[in-house]
Design an enzyme around this catalytic site. Structure first.
Site, mmCIF file in Angstrom:
data_model
loop_
_atom_site.group_PDB
_atom_site.id
_atom_site.type_symbol
_atom_site.label_atom_id
_atom_site.label_comp_id
_atom_site.label_asym_id
_atom_site.label_seq_id
_atom_site.Cartn_x
_atom_site.Cartn_y
_atom_site.Cartn_z
ATOM 1 N N CYS A 1 -2.650 -15.268 -6.395
ATOM 2 C CA CYS A 1 -2.383 -16.145 -5.237
ATOM 3 C C CYS A 1 -3.595 -16.236 -4.312
ATOM 4 O O CYS A 1 -3.427 -16.388 -3.089
ATOM 5 C CB CYS A 1 -1.165 -15.690 -4.444
ATOM 6 S SG CYS A 1 0.358 -15.717 -5.376
ATOM 7 N N LYS B 1 7.214 -4.858 -0.918
ATOM 8 C CA LYS B 1 5.937 -4.203 -1.207
ATOM 9 C C LYS B 1 5.872 -2.809 -0.592
ATOM 10 O O LYS B 1 4.946 -2.064 -0.840
ATOM 11 C CB LYS B 1 4.787 -5.063 -0.703
ATOM 12 C CG LYS B 1 4.662 -6.331 -1.528
ATOM 13 C CD LYS B 1 3.417 -7.102 -1.255
ATOM 14 C CE LYS B 1 3.390 -8.318 -2.167
ATOM 15 N NZ LYS B 1 2.387 -9.286 -1.764
ATOM 16 N N HIS C 1 -4.471 -14.566 0.889
ATOM 17 C CA HIS C 1 -3.369 -14.940 -0.006
ATOM 18 C C HIS C 1 -2.976 -16.382 0.326
ATOM 19 O O HIS C 1 -3.077 -16.800 1.485
ATOM 20 C CB HIS C 1 -2.205 -13.992 0.295
ATOM 21 C CG HIS C 1 -1.053 -14.061 -0.655
ATOM 22 N ND1 HIS C 1 -0.140 -15.086 -0.644
ATOM 23 C CD2 HIS C 1 -0.658 -13.210 -1.632
ATOM 24 C CE1 HIS C 1 0.779 -14.856 -1.576
ATOM 25 N NE2 HIS C 1 0.485 -13.732 -2.191
HETATM 26 C C1 LIG Z 1 2.382 -10.373 -1.230
HETATM 27 C C2 LIG Z 1 1.495 -10.868 -0.162
HETATM 28 C C3 LIG Z 1 1.854 -11.956 0.618
HETATM 29 C C4 LIG Z 1 3.139 -12.718 0.396
HETATM 30 O O1 LIG Z 1 4.238 -11.900 0.518
HETATM 31 P P1 LIG Z 1 5.687 -12.406 0.056
HETATM 32 O O2 LIG Z 1 6.464 -11.157 -0.043
HETATM 33 O O3 LIG Z 1 5.497 -13.066 -1.279
HETATM 34 O O4 LIG Z 1 6.166 -13.331 1.087
HETATM 35 C C5 LIG Z 1 1.000 -12.349 1.598
HETATM 36 N N1 LIG Z 1 -0.157 -11.705 1.831
HETATM 37 C C6 LIG Z 1 -0.537 -10.643 1.105
HETATM 38 C C7 LIG Z 1 -1.821 -9.951 1.424
HETATM 39 C C8 LIG Z 1 0.267 -10.192 0.081
HETATM 40 O O5 LIG Z 1 -0.108 -9.150 -0.650
#
Ligand SMILES: *Cc1c(COP(=O)(O)O)cnc(C)c1O
Length: 406
Positions: A364, A226, A123
């Site tokens: 991303c 998440k 990411h």
């Molecule tokens: C979503 C995600 C991030 C970033 O997380 P944030 O909540 O936006 O800070 C980083 N790495 C992975 C694998 C992700 O799925």
């Protein structure tokens, strides 16, 4: 299958809404998860019966808020099997966890000519902070290559390791392709050359048990939103002896012991990295989200989601011209795909017309999209509240959309 899906779905009011007159089919869980009532109610309860600033107050509410915040930290420490709650730092999310380590540990220990290793699957938030650090101190960023299935090439990783390696940072599970990376081996090999390891566990926490002592990672980060909790809160785990040796991140209240114009002494762990009034409600409610998933059981969640992914992969690959992007042997809860030369966004818009929420774009993760020679994918990502019927709905919706677009 041991999950009572109807009962679980009743915990998530948002799953009942209608989109364009159709039942919502929410398959964008890798971007953010939905929240159970227990989490939603805890937010209200906090503001109705607990709200106060923490750690200094002499009064009832200040003590109550502090106790709930610190109990949540303990619950998260237990969930990760950390040795101590002093290893659990509240941050804004995975992005802040990574930036914190880059800007404190990184600036202290990474010197010109040193090397940091990441992978081609990361990411952007596990790429850019390390690029910034390397630029600042004159270190080099090396990248573990990934094969056409979306798997990290472990032998190539071993070749990158040397006494110059200071840190290895990898995702546990890729958010764009769903690959489960061999983090146990990656960590053990890095330790052999004396390097530290950061595990980006943003996609692991919602789907599987994560045990920091068993992994033996030095740092680990994840995001509350998440894992069925609020946005704006997340966790940085770090081994206590490493955190003790790190300079603070931000300066301000809470992170100090004493302040004078001659100099300031910093607070003990974990407060050293928590300057200012934190996201108190978020911290408390994240603990509630962790209790919620433990109530369901992560082993049952993992097993059920494996079935979902397997079912979805079979159903979708029956669609003419559909190709799955990311076909690793070990995958979790993410299905990225393209249909012929249809633009992912066009497909996403037509799925939305049918109530189906997926994500389209590069997720991303531009470097891995570049490697596959594509701009992006359509990504369906699952949680334990998703059903086989929803996957049928996704499949039908794709078929309809493709008819219109072809
Ligand atoms: C979503 C995600 C991030 C970033 O997380 P944030 O909540 O936006 O800070 C980083 N790495 C992975 C694998 C992700 O799925």
């Amino acid at each position: 299958m041991s999950l009572d899906i109807n009962k679980i779905r009743a915990d998530f009011p948002i799953l009942d809404i209608k989109v364009k007159g159709k039942s919502l089919v929410y398959l964008d869980n890798a971007a953010t998860s939905q929240k159970p009532l227990r989490v939603i109610n805890k937010i209200t309860e906090y503001y109705e019966a607990t709200n106060a600033n923490i750690h200094r107050g002499a009064h009832y509410l200040a003590n109550k808020a502090t106790e709930e915040y610190e109990n949540s930290r303990k619950a998260i420490a237990a969930h990760l099997n950390a040795k101590s709650e002093r290893e659990i730092n509240f941050v804004r999310g995975t992005t802040e966890a990574i930036n914190l380590v880059a800007k404190t540990w990184g600036r202290k220990y990474v010197k010109a000519g040193d090397e940091i290793i990441i992978s081609a699957l990361e990411h952007h938030s596990n790429i850019v902070p390390w690029q910034m650090l390397c630029e600042e101190v004159g270190a080099n960023l090396l990248v573990i290559p990934v094969n056409d299935k979306g798997e990290q090439l472990y032998e190539e990783y071993e070749k990158l390791l040397s006494e110059k390696t200071k840190l290895v940072s990898t995702s546990y599970i890729s958010n764009s392709l769903g690959t489960i990376n061999p983090v146990h081996d990656i960590i053990a090999a890095a330790h052999k050359v004396g390097a530290k390891v950061f595990i980006d566990a943003a996609q692991a926490l919602p789907h599987m048990k994560v045990d920091v002592q068993e992994l033996d990672c030095d740092f680990l980060g994840f995001s509350g939103h998440k894992v069925f909790g609020p946005t704006g809160i997340g966790i940085l785990y770090g081994k206590e002896e490493i955190l003790l040796d790190m300079p603070p991140f931000m300066g301000g209240g809470e992170m100090i012991k004493t302040v004078s114009f001659k100099g300031t002494t910093y607070n003990d762990l974990p407060y050293k990295f928590e300057a200012g009034t934190p996201h108190i409600e978020g911290g408390i409610v994240l603990g509630e989200a962790i209790h919620y998933i433990n109530g369901i059981g992560l082993d049952a969640i993992y097993a059920y989601e494996e079935e979902l992914l397997h079912y979805a992969t079979n159903k979708l690959t029956e669609i003419d011209g559909l190709r799955v992007i990311g076909t690793a042997e070990k995958k979790a809860s993410v299905l990225s795909f393209l249909v012929g030369d249809i633009h992912p966004y066009d497909l996403g818009v037509l799925l939305n017309e049918q109530g189906v929420a997926i994500r389209t774009g590069h997720h991303c993760c531009q470097p891995i999209m570049d490697q596959f020679g594509i701009e992006g994918t359509c990504r369906a990502s699952f949680a334990f509240y998703n059903t086989m019927q929803e996957i049928d709905a996704l499949t039908d919706a794709i078929r309809k959309a493709v008819k219109i677009l072809r």
